[in-house]
Design an enzyme around this catalytic site. Structure first.
Site, PDB file in Angstrom:
ATOM      1  N   TYR A 121       0.852  -1.187   0.000  1.00  0.00           N
ATOM      2  CA  TYR A 121       0.000   0.000   0.000  1.00  0.00           C
ATOM      3  C   TYR A 121       0.887   1.236   0.000  1.00  0.00           C
ATOM      4  O   TYR A 121       1.853   1.307   0.761  1.00  0.00           O
ATOM      5  CB  TYR A 121      -0.890   0.008   1.254  1.00  0.00           C
ATOM      6  CG  TYR A 121      -1.752   1.252   1.387  1.00  0.00           C
ATOM      7  CD1 TYR A 121      -2.827   1.467   0.529  1.00  0.00           C
ATOM      8  CD2 TYR A 121      -1.486   2.198   2.372  1.00  0.00           C
ATOM      9  CE1 TYR A 121      -3.608   2.609   0.651  1.00  0.00           C
ATOM     10  CE2 TYR A 121      -2.270   3.337   2.503  1.00  0.00           C
ATOM     11  CZ  TYR A 121      -3.341   3.535   1.643  1.00  0.00           C
ATOM     12  OH  TYR A 121      -4.120   4.662   1.764  1.00  0.00           O
ATOM     13  N   ASP A 143       9.324   2.926  -0.256  1.00  0.00           N
ATOM     14  CA  ASP A 143       8.275   3.569   0.536  1.00  0.00           C
ATOM     15  C   ASP A 143       8.490   3.162   1.989  1.00  0.00           C
ATOM     16  O   ASP A 143       8.070   2.105   2.426  1.00  0.00           O
ATOM     17  CB  ASP A 143       6.901   3.134   0.035  1.00  0.00           C
ATOM     18  CG  ASP A 143       5.775   3.768   0.859  1.00  0.00           C
ATOM     19  OD1 ASP A 143       6.087   4.441   1.859  1.00  0.00           O
ATOM     20  OD2 ASP A 143       4.601   3.579   0.496  1.00  0.00           O
ATOM     21  N   LYS A 187       4.608   8.927   8.984  1.00  0.00           N
ATOM     22  CA  LYS A 187       4.391   8.310  10.300  1.00  0.00           C
ATOM     23  C   LYS A 187       5.420   8.756  11.360  1.00  0.00           C
ATOM     24  O   LYS A 187       5.289   9.857  11.866  1.00  0.00           O
ATOM     25  CB  LYS A 187       4.275   6.801  10.130  1.00  0.00           C
ATOM     26  CG  LYS A 187       3.042   6.487   9.249  1.00  0.00           C
ATOM     27  CD  LYS A 187       2.631   5.050   9.147  1.00  0.00           C
ATOM     28  CE  LYS A 187       1.296   4.966   8.420  1.00  0.00           C
ATOM     29  NZ  LYS A 187       1.258   4.181   7.208  1.00  0.00           N
TER      30      LYS A 187
HETATM   31  C1  PLP Z   1       0.599   4.673   5.878  1.00  0.00           C
HETATM   32  C2  PLP Z   1       1.299   4.436   4.619  1.00  0.00           C
HETATM   33  C3  PLP Z   1       1.165   5.295   3.514  1.00  0.00           C
HETATM   34  C4  PLP Z   1       0.180   6.428   3.490  1.00  0.00           C
HETATM   35  O1  PLP Z   1       0.468   7.392   4.432  1.00  0.00           O
HETATM   36  P1  PLP Z   1      -0.718   8.411   4.884  1.00  0.00           P
HETATM   37  O2  PLP Z   1      -0.049   9.322   5.834  1.00  0.00           O
HETATM   38  O3  PLP Z   1      -1.779   7.548   5.477  1.00  0.00           O
HETATM   39  O4  PLP Z   1      -1.181   9.089   3.657  1.00  0.00           O
HETATM   40  C5  PLP Z   1       1.949   5.066   2.409  1.00  0.00           C
HETATM   41  N1  PLP Z   1       2.809   4.042   2.363  1.00  0.00           N
HETATM   42  C6  PLP Z   1       2.971   3.196   3.393  1.00  0.00           C
HETATM   43  C7  PLP Z   1       3.956   2.101   3.306  1.00  0.00           C
HETATM   44  C8  PLP Z   1       2.198   3.348   4.543  1.00  0.00           C
HETATM   45  O5  PLP Z   1       2.335   2.478   5.545  1.00  0.00           O
END
Ligand code: PLP
Length: 432
Positions: A144, A238, A266
């Site tokens: 994701y 990511d 995060k």
């Molecule tokens: C949480 C997450 C996102 C999206 O981040 P948001 O702050 O919710 O937009 C993208 N990539 C990864 C791997 C994530 O865990």
């Protein structure tokens, strides 16, 4: 368990919020029942509006690695608030956080702050396209990367190998340049690379955390780097979830992967909305105002968010809690596997540093399809029983659980009791 006030708020919220939430997972749809509304949290504990107290293994899906209301972070945020909230002009805090982040990531000479992980990733994709002059990207099934159009493909559907939109409202044109491969399966990547010649980048979560925790095979990453390098294809790591989670810096370093562009979120905001993307000098030169790739944000680098992120990272750097967090994860894993064994429930526990989760299956979980072999009915029972026994877990089989530095022996004892009770419930319900 008493969730009366939560259910009153859930009812009331339905009228003017969509499903009474601002992010779908919070509606508890995949476990059923009424979602909890939170009143406050401190340290490892979170308290709902009915006064139920839980050990928090959600931690806002990762950011709260120091636990809630960590004193030094509180202080830094209050101090920043007294200077004003946002200025539309630069502040020293942005430079300080940028220096700390670039120092922690060997592949990052420059960084740009944004407001969420989604924004970080969509900007990184644009940057990869701008830099390579190519359009296609390869993404892995079950990974994701936020909710931007081109990445809402195979982010959790049965049509995991087709480039079909994973959401209504996403036009096919928006995903036609998104090619799908299978995590931990280098042949599936090579196949895409061999049959396309317009690939700008491969994007991956170095440790997947959005299909549950799935750890990459070292050979897989090594081969991925080799085959992409050969063809001038960038790797976008990511690390929105993994960044500063398992070491001070990125999981890619622990795994021996050198990505070209890295996305963060995060933990770097410490609980405030911060995302970031960064890369080596020649790539970041493309970004406005230095280059011709446009990307901007009214609240990007917000001073209070920067203060929160900066104080969180400074504390992580000074205290280096990663070894301890890993040991906590191992204890949690051990507790889960012992209970599974005792009650004869099929269980796999995957973990990487302070990200962990349990799958109710006897198959080793190495990709999205093996993750899906988990018995989600068992997970539901487990989830609600853990809640009743004072442990707040993400309300979905396919979310990682997170650990924070505030977890102590008492918490682990409470966790062990809750796990025992929950496996007993599963065993009784399923006549094991
Ligand atoms: C949480 C997450 C996102 C999206 O981040 P948001 O702050 O919710 O937009 C993208 N990539 C990864 C791997 C994530 O865990």
């Amino acid at each position: 368990m008493n969730l009366k006030n939560s259910s009153i708020l859930y009812e009331r919220g339905q009228k003017n919020l969509v499903g009474a939430v601002n992010s779908p997972v919070r509606a508890f749809k995949s476990v059923g029942g009424s979602p909890v509304f939170i009143d406050h949290a401190e340290g490892s504990q979170i308290v709902d509006v009915d006064g139920n107290r839980y050990l928090d293994l959600v931690l806002s899906y990762g950011p709260m690695i120091l636990g809630h209301q960590y004193p030094k972070v509180q202080e830094a945020v209050s101090k920043a608030m007294r200077k004003g909230y946002t200025f539309g002009a630069s502040t020293e805090g942005e430079i300080e956080l940028a220096e700390l982040v670039c120092e922690a990531f060997p592949g990052m000479d420059k960084v740009r702050f944004v407001n969420s992980g989604t924004e970080a990733v969509l900007s990184a994709i644009r940057l990869a396209r701008a830099f390579t002059g190519k359009n296609q990207i390869i993404k892995f099934s079950g990974c994701y990367h936020g909710h931007s159009d081109s990445l809402l493909v195979a982010a959790g559907s049965g049509l995991a190998t087709l480039s079909l939109p994973g959401s209504k409202g996403v036009p096919e044109e928006a995903v036609k340049n998104t090619l799908i491969a299978q995590f931990n399966d280098i042949e599936s990547v090579k196949k895409q690379i061999d049959s396309h010649n317009d690939i700008a980048a491969v994007i991956l979560e170095p440790v997947a955390g959005n299909m549950g925790v799935v750890v990459p095979d070292p050979d897989f990453l090594e081969e991925l780097r080799r085959v992409t390098q050969e063809k001038g294809i960038l790797i976008i790591a990511d690390e929105v979830m993994t960044g500063f989670r398992s070491k001070f810096g990125g999981a890619q370093e622990l795994l021996g992967l050198q990505a070209d562009i890295t996305c963060l979120g995060k933990v770097i905001g410490g609980g405030f909305p911060v995302g970031a993307y960064g890369a080596r000098e020649e790539i970041m030169q493309m970004v406005a105002p230095l280059g011709e790739m446009y990307q901007a944000g009214t609240l990007s680098g917000n001073p209070i968010a920067m203060a929160c992120g900066l104080s969180t990272l400074l504390e992580l750097k000074a205290s280096d809690p990663y070894q301890d967090l890993n040991e906590t994860a191992l204890k949690i894993k051990d507790i889960l596997l012992k209970a599974a064994d005792k009650y004869e429930v099929d269980l796999q526990v995957n973990h990487f540093g302070s990200m962990i989760n349990a799958f109710f299956t006897n198959q080793k979980v190495i990709d999205f399809s093996t993750a899906q072999s988990s018995d989600t009915e068992k997970f539901k029972i487990f989830f609600w029983s853990m809640m009743e026994n004072g442990v707040f877990l993400p309300p979905s089989q396919f979310e990682a659980w997170f650990l924070c530095t505030a977890i102590d022996e008492n918490d682990l004892n409470a966790f062990e009791k809750a796990v025992d009770a929950s496996f007993k419930t599963i065993s009784d319900k399923f006549n094991l």
